[in-house]
Motif scaffolding. Sequence first.
Motif, short mmCIF file in Angstrom:
data_model
loop_
_atom_site.label_atom_id
_atom_site.label_comp_id
_atom_site.label_asym_id
_atom_site.label_seq_id
_atom_site.Cartn_x
_atom_site.Cartn_y
_atom_site.Cartn_z
N LEU A 6 67.79 5.60 96.55
CA LEU A 6 66.92 5.48 95.52
C LEU A 6 66.46 7.02 94.94
O LEU A 6 66.74 7.74 95.76
N ARG A 7 66.41 6.97 93.57
CA ARG A 7 66.06 8.21 92.92
C ARG A 7 64.67 8.14 92.49
O ARG A 7 63.97 7.26 91.95
N ILE A 8 63.88 9.25 93.00
CA ILE A 8 62.31 9.19 92.83
C ILE A 8 62.06 10.15 91.68
O ILE A 8 62.41 11.34 91.97
N ARG A 9 61.76 9.79 90.61
CA ARG A 9 61.75 10.72 89.32
C ARG A 9 60.24 10.88 89.00
O ARG A 9 59.67 12.03 88.76
N ARG A 10 59.39 9.78 88.95
CA ARG A 10 58.11 9.65 88.37
C ARG A 10 57.03 9.06 89.44
O ARG A 10 57.59 8.77 90.43
N ALA A 20 58.81 18.73 94.93
CA ALA A 20 59.85 18.13 96.24
C ALA A 20 59.84 16.82 96.22
O ALA A 20 60.57 16.20 96.70
N GLY A 21 58.73 16.18 95.18
CA GLY A 21 58.66 14.69 95.20
C GLY A 21 59.90 14.04 94.47
O GLY A 21 60.10 12.96 94.64
N ARG A 22 60.49 15.01 93.41
CA ARG A 22 61.79 14.43 92.77
C ARG A 22 62.80 14.52 93.78
O ARG A 22 63.39 15.56 94.19
N ARG A 23 63.29 13.46 94.11
CA ARG A 23 64.44 13.41 95.21
C ARG A 23 65.26 12.03 95.18
O ARG A 23 65.01 11.10 94.60
N HIS A 24 66.33 12.37 95.85
CA HIS A 24 67.14 11.06 96.08
C HIS A 24 66.85 10.71 97.55
O HIS A 24 66.80 11.54 98.43
N LEU A 25 66.74 9.38 97.74
CA LEU A 25 66.44 8.99 99.05
C LEU A 25 67.41 7.96 99.78
O LEU A 25 67.37 6.89 98.95
N ALA A 26 68.03 8.46 100.87
CA ALA A 26 69.04 7.45 101.52
C ALA A 26 68.14 6.48 102.31
O ALA A 26 67.32 6.64 103.21
N LEU A 27 68.31 4.98 102.09
CA LEU A 27 67.75 4.01 102.97
C LEU A 27 68.57 3.48 104.21
O LEU A 27 69.78 3.65 104.10
N PRO A 28 67.86 3.16 105.08
CA PRO A 28 68.62 2.76 106.18
C PRO A 28 69.28 1.30 105.64
O PRO A 28 68.82 0.37 105.06
N SER A 29 70.51 1.09 106.36
CA SER A 29 71.10 -0.11 105.96
C SER A 29 70.74 -1.42 106.08
O SER A 29 70.85 -2.50 105.53
N PHE A 30 69.67 -1.52 107.16
CA PHE A 30 69.14 -2.86 107.52
C PHE A 30 68.23 -3.54 106.36
O PHE A 30 67.67 -4.51 106.26
N LEU A 31 68.01 -2.32 105.24
CA LEU A 31 67.08 -3.04 104.21
C LEU A 31 67.93 -3.38 103.05
O LEU A 31 67.20 -3.90 102.01
N HIS A 32 69.28 -3.50 103.08
CA HIS A 32 70.10 -4.07 102.30
C HIS A 32 69.93 -5.20 101.63
O HIS A 32 69.50 -5.58 100.27
#
Length: 387
Positions: free
Chosen positions: A221-225, A244-256
């Motif tokens: 996920l990309r968190i921009r706003r 720091a809130g603007r970031r790319h967030l890798a999610l665990p695969s079990f959430l696919h």
Amino acid sequence: MAAKKRSFGRVRKLPSGRYQARYLGPDGIDRPAPRTFRTKKEADDWLADRQSEVRSGDWQDPDAGAVNFKTYALEWISERGLSPTTDELYRRLLRLHVLPTFAACDVDQITPPGVRAWRAQRLATTKAPTTVAKAYRLLKAIMETAVDDELIRRNPCRIKGAGEESPVERDIATVEQVDALADAIGLRWRLMVYLGAYGPLRPEEQAELRRKDVNLDAMVLRIRRAAPELTTGRRALGDTKSDAGRRHLALPSFLHTDLQRHLDWYAEEGAEGLLFVGEKGAPFRRSSFGRKWRKARVAVGLPDDFRFYDLRHTGHTLTTRSGATLKDTMVRAGQSSEKAALFYQHSNLDRQKEVASGLDAMVRAARKTSKVEPDQKRSGTQRARNA
């Protein structure tokens, strides 16, 4: 009696028998003492203090602080360029906790004893030390600016540790409880629970997530706003809480599966489509979601004070236990300070037992390697005495 001339200031005796002192300030204005004196020496001493201030550069216009505190404080907030949520918080703290005591005062009338009495009264009345700490920090910041503006010489907020918060250790939800919450809250909001726990994303960040911010293949996920909701109900669309809130967030695969299903069933269409919308297509609202959250919380059996925001505690704790470093945790949570990250990292009794168990295993393994138990290293007499 004519005023007696001297190198600095003048003293004269009044018909009442008391003494009056005055001097010419650096600004060229004749400055009388704010009171009369019982003896000539007291008047001379007062003038000596003013002369010392002038020579050292510490002199300040005695009328400078005659500025209404309420007016000054509200202007202070308006000039800060604060985010809508911080602006709202500061104005609420002022209205509820600071102005009832200091609204009618001039800035220079707020004294250290007055601040101590105000804080003690707030603590006794509200029973909310965290809120009082926030209000104290706000008052201190305003008065520090008054010092910079040369309205007062020293900040009257001098209580050591008064602005520090010591929040109570909050409960964290277990993995089983997070799953139960996700089931109880319903399919439309299920993903929001998981992102709150395993992101861990703030609710205002989730409220502004859009389709273009989701990379399903990479599970990123990309968190921009962010779009926090104010108490007025207005969505205050803007930047994240910090850089720091603007970031790319890798999610665990079990959430696919949950993420795919949510995109297919509930997210708005188009790249700009919001990820989370209500049943009628309106953007996420804290008030309507809150009702569903409370029902789910009750169904799961979590305490009444367990907030949606507390899911971040779960996320932080599990992230740390997975082996993440402090920096890893800060990046995932979008936090710019170690202090903020550490606030969410808990070590409850269960975790302490895990640590103790690990320590036990490590020591036992080391002793087994050495093949000498501590008891064997003692003499026979020592072992007998402790038998």
